[in-house]
Design a protein around this motif. Structure first.
Motif, PDB file in Angstrom:
ATOM      1  N   ARG A   1     -31.734  30.449 138.815  1.00 28.33           N
ATOM      2  CA  ARG A   1     -31.882  29.281 137.961  1.00 28.33           C
ATOM      3  C   ARG A   1     -31.080  29.457 136.685  1.00 28.33           C
ATOM      4  N   TYR A   2     -30.649  28.350 136.139  1.00 26.69           N
ATOM      5  CA  TYR A   2     -29.810  28.373 134.942  1.00 26.69           C
ATOM      6  C   TYR A   2     -30.539  28.951 133.740  1.00 26.69           C
ATOM      7  N   GLY A   3     -31.480  28.248 133.178  1.00 28.64           N
ATOM      8  CA  GLY A   3     -32.150  28.729 131.972  1.00 28.64           C
ATOM      9  C   GLY A   3     -33.631  28.918 132.168  1.00 28.64           C
ATOM     10  N   GLY A   4     -34.079  28.741 133.373  1.00 31.62           N
ATOM     11  CA  GLY A   4     -35.496  28.887 133.634  1.00 31.62           C
ATOM     12  C   GLY A   4     -36.189  27.542 133.756  1.00 31.62           C
ATOM     13  N   LEU A   5     -37.446  27.605 134.079  1.00 27.07           N
ATOM     14  CA  LEU A   5     -38.253  26.415 134.288  1.00 27.07           C
ATOM     15  C   LEU A   5     -38.264  25.541 133.031  1.00 27.07           C
ATOM     16  N   GLY A   6     -38.004  24.264 133.210  1.00 20.77           N
ATOM     17  CA  GLY A   6     -38.026  23.325 132.097  1.00 20.77           C
ATOM     18  C   GLY A   6     -36.727  23.219 131.335  1.00 20.77           C
ATOM     19  N   GLN A   7     -35.705  23.953 131.760  1.00 18.18           N
ATOM     20  CA  GLN A   7     -34.413  23.907 131.080  1.00 18.18           C
ATOM     21  C   GLN A   7     -33.468  22.970 131.815  1.00 18.18           C
ATOM     22  N   LEU A   8     -32.503  22.437 131.090  1.00 19.06           N
ATOM     23  CA  LEU A   8     -31.516  21.550 131.690  1.00 19.06           C
ATOM     24  C   LEU A   8     -30.504  22.382 132.470  1.00 19.06           C
ATOM     25  N   THR A   9     -30.221  21.976 133.685  1.00 22.35           N
ATOM     26  CA  THR A   9     -29.272  22.711 134.526  1.00 22.35           C
ATOM     27  C   THR A   9     -27.853  22.216 134.275  1.00 22.35           C
ATOM     28  N   PRO A  10     -26.847  22.971 134.696  1.00 18.35           N
ATOM     29  CA  PRO A  10     -25.472  22.478 134.596  1.00 18.35           C
ATOM     30  C   PRO A  10     -25.280  21.150 135.331  1.00 18.35           C
ATOM     31  N   VAL A  11     -25.965  20.957 136.442  1.00 17.00           N
ATOM     32  CA  VAL A  11     -25.884  19.675 137.162  1.00 17.00           C
ATOM     33  C   VAL A  11     -26.437  18.558 136.274  1.00 17.00           C
ATOM     34  N   GLY A  12     -27.566  18.810 135.627  1.00 14.09           N
ATOM     35  CA  GLY A  12     -28.152  17.823 134.727  1.00 14.09           C
ATOM     36  C   GLY A  12     -27.229  17.509 133.559  1.00 14.09           C
ATOM     37  N   MET A  13     -26.571  18.538 133.007  1.00 12.99           N
ATOM     38  CA  MET A  13     -25.625  18.321 131.904  1.00 12.99           C
ATOM     39  C   MET A  13     -24.469  17.438 132.364  1.00 12.99           C
ATOM     40  N   ARG A  14     -23.948  17.738 133.541  1.00 14.64           N
ATOM     41  CA  ARG A  14     -22.833  16.944 134.078  1.00 14.64           C
ATOM     42  C   ARG A  14     -23.272  15.504 134.309  1.00 14.64           C
ATOM     43  N   GLN A  15     -24.464  15.313 134.879  1.00 13.14           N
ATOM     44  CA  GLN A  15     -24.954  13.963 135.146  1.00 13.14           C
ATOM     45  C   GLN A  15     -25.138  13.172 133.855  1.00 13.14           C
ATOM     46  N   LEU A  16     -25.665  13.811 132.823  1.00 19.41           N
ATOM     47  CA  LEU A  16     -25.841  13.120 131.548  1.00 19.41           C
ATOM     48  C   LEU A  16     -24.500  12.802 130.898  1.00 19.41           C
ATOM     49  N   ASN A  17     -23.534  13.710 131.034  1.00 20.24           N
ATOM     50  CA  ASN A  17     -22.197  13.440 130.514  1.00 20.24           C
ATOM     51  C   ASN A  17     -21.580  12.244 131.233  1.00 20.24           C
ATOM     52  N   GLU A  18     -21.739  12.185 132.542  1.00 22.13           N
ATOM     53  CA  GLU A  18     -21.225  11.049 133.315  1.00 22.13           C
ATOM     54  C   GLU A  18     -21.949   9.758 132.939  1.00 22.13           C
ATOM     55  N   PHE A  19     -23.238   9.859 132.663  1.00 21.44           N
ATOM     56  CA  PHE A  19     -24.018   8.699 132.233  1.00 21.44           C
ATOM     57  C   PHE A  19     -23.490   8.191 130.886  1.00 21.44           C
ATOM     58  N   GLY A  20     -23.148   9.114 129.984  1.00 22.61           N
ATOM     59  CA  GLY A  20     -22.557   8.733 128.703  1.00 22.61           C
ATOM     60  C   GLY A  20     -21.225   8.021 128.895  1.00 22.61           C
ATOM     61  N   ARG A  21     -20.404   8.523 129.809  1.00 19.98           N
ATOM     62  CA  ARG A  21     -19.112   7.877 130.106  1.00 19.98           C
ATOM     63  C   ARG A  21     -19.336   6.484 130.692  1.00 19.98           C
ATOM     64  N   TYR A  22     -20.349   6.355 131.544  1.00 16.62           N
ATOM     65  CA  TYR A  22     -20.689   5.060 132.125  1.00 16.62           C
ATOM     66  C   TYR A  22     -21.061   4.062 131.021  1.00 16.62           C
ATOM     67  N   PHE A  23     -21.896   4.508 130.081  1.00 16.70           N
ATOM     68  CA  PHE A  23     -22.289   3.639 128.969  1.00 16.70           C
ATOM     69  C   PHE A  23     -21.090   3.268 128.109  1.00 16.70           C
ATOM     70  N   ARG A  24     -20.186   4.236 127.910  1.00 12.51           N
ATOM     71  CA  ARG A  24     -18.993   3.950 127.108  1.00 12.51           C
ATOM     72  C   ARG A  24     -18.204   2.800 127.724  1.00 12.51           C
ATOM     73  N   GLN A  25     -18.049   2.812 129.037  1.00 15.07           N
ATOM     74  CA  GLN A  25     -17.325   1.742 129.727  1.00 15.07           C
ATOM     75  C   GLN A  25     -18.116   0.444 129.752  1.00 15.07           C
ATOM     76  N   LYS A  26     -19.412   0.539 129.972  1.00 15.39           N
ATOM     77  CA  LYS A  26     -20.262  -0.649 130.069  1.00 15.39           C
ATOM     78  C   LYS A  26     -20.348  -1.410 128.752  1.00 15.39           C
ATOM     79  N   TYR A  27     -20.329  -0.696 127.644  1.00 13.82           N
ATOM     80  CA  TYR A  27     -20.520  -1.326 126.341  1.00 13.82           C
ATOM     81  C   TYR A  27     -19.250  -1.346 125.491  1.00 13.82           C
ATOM     82  N   ILE A  28     -18.103  -1.440 126.144  1.00 13.69           N
ATOM     83  CA  ILE A  28     -16.838  -1.615 125.425  1.00 13.69           C
ATOM     84  C   ILE A  28     -16.956  -2.876 124.572  1.00 13.69           C
ATOM     85  N   GLY A  29     -16.569  -2.765 123.315  1.00 14.38           N
ATOM     86  CA  GLY A  29     -16.655  -3.906 122.417  1.00 14.38           C
ATOM     87  C   GLY A  29     -17.958  -3.965 121.644  1.00 14.38           C
ATOM     88  N   PHE A  30     -18.976  -3.282 122.128  1.00  9.63           N
ATOM     89  CA  PHE A  30     -20.252  -3.243 121.415  1.00  9.63           C
ATOM     90  C   PHE A  30     -20.375  -1.912 120.665  1.00  9.63           C
TER      91      PHE A  30
END
Length: 144
Positions: A1-30
């Motif tokens: 395991r990455y950091g142990g129980l209850g810690q964010l994994t590298p997969v979770g970090m990547r998914q959240l980063n991708e979610f941020g990129r998605y929001f950046r595209q979705k809210y262009i102009g806002f």
């Protein structure tokens, strides 16, 4: 395991980063295209996992402009560290559900003494007892 129980994994970090990129595209102009401290305030609970989640999301949400990029011995970094505010777990009454709130405790006590509440609890006591035994928690009534 990455950091142990209850810690964010590298997969979770990547998914959240991708979610941020998605929001950046979705809210262009806002949203601003880059981080602007006068328009962005980020707050998190004081847990490693939630702070890492905020940082990972923000890294995807705001790509730094040329003035916000920085270099070190490895070269140019297209990453802008964005401040994330947090409060002590014991005093955070906005994001931390177990913080002490005297008004809440007063209202909760009043609600628990109403006939409707007492009748509902009494009519479900067998179920509450079964949950107590199954979960190993001795007094589930305190959570109701």
């Amino acid at each position: 395991r990455y950091g142990g129980l209850g810690q964010l994994t590298p997969v979770g970090m990547r998914q959240l980063n991708e979610f941020g990129r998605y929001f950046r595209q979705k809210y262009i102009g806002f949203l601003n295209s880059t981080y602007d401290r006068s328009r962005v305030f980020v707050r998190s609970t004081d847990y490693d996992r939630t702070l890492q989640s905020a940082y990972s999301f923000l890294t995807g949400l705001y790509e730094p402009n040329i003035d916000q990029r920085w270099t070190n011995a490895s070269g140019l970094h297209a990453y802008m560290p964005i401040p994330v505010r947090t409060n002590n777990k014991q005093t955070d009454q906005i994001l931390h559900a177990s913080a002490t709130c005297p008004k809440y405790e007063q209202l909760r006590a009043e609600m628990r003494s109403t006939p409707d509440y007492l009748n509902l609890q009494a009519s479900n006591q067998n179920f509450i007892n079964m949950l107590s035994r199954a979960s190993g928690l001795s007094n589930l009534n305190q959570y109701m």
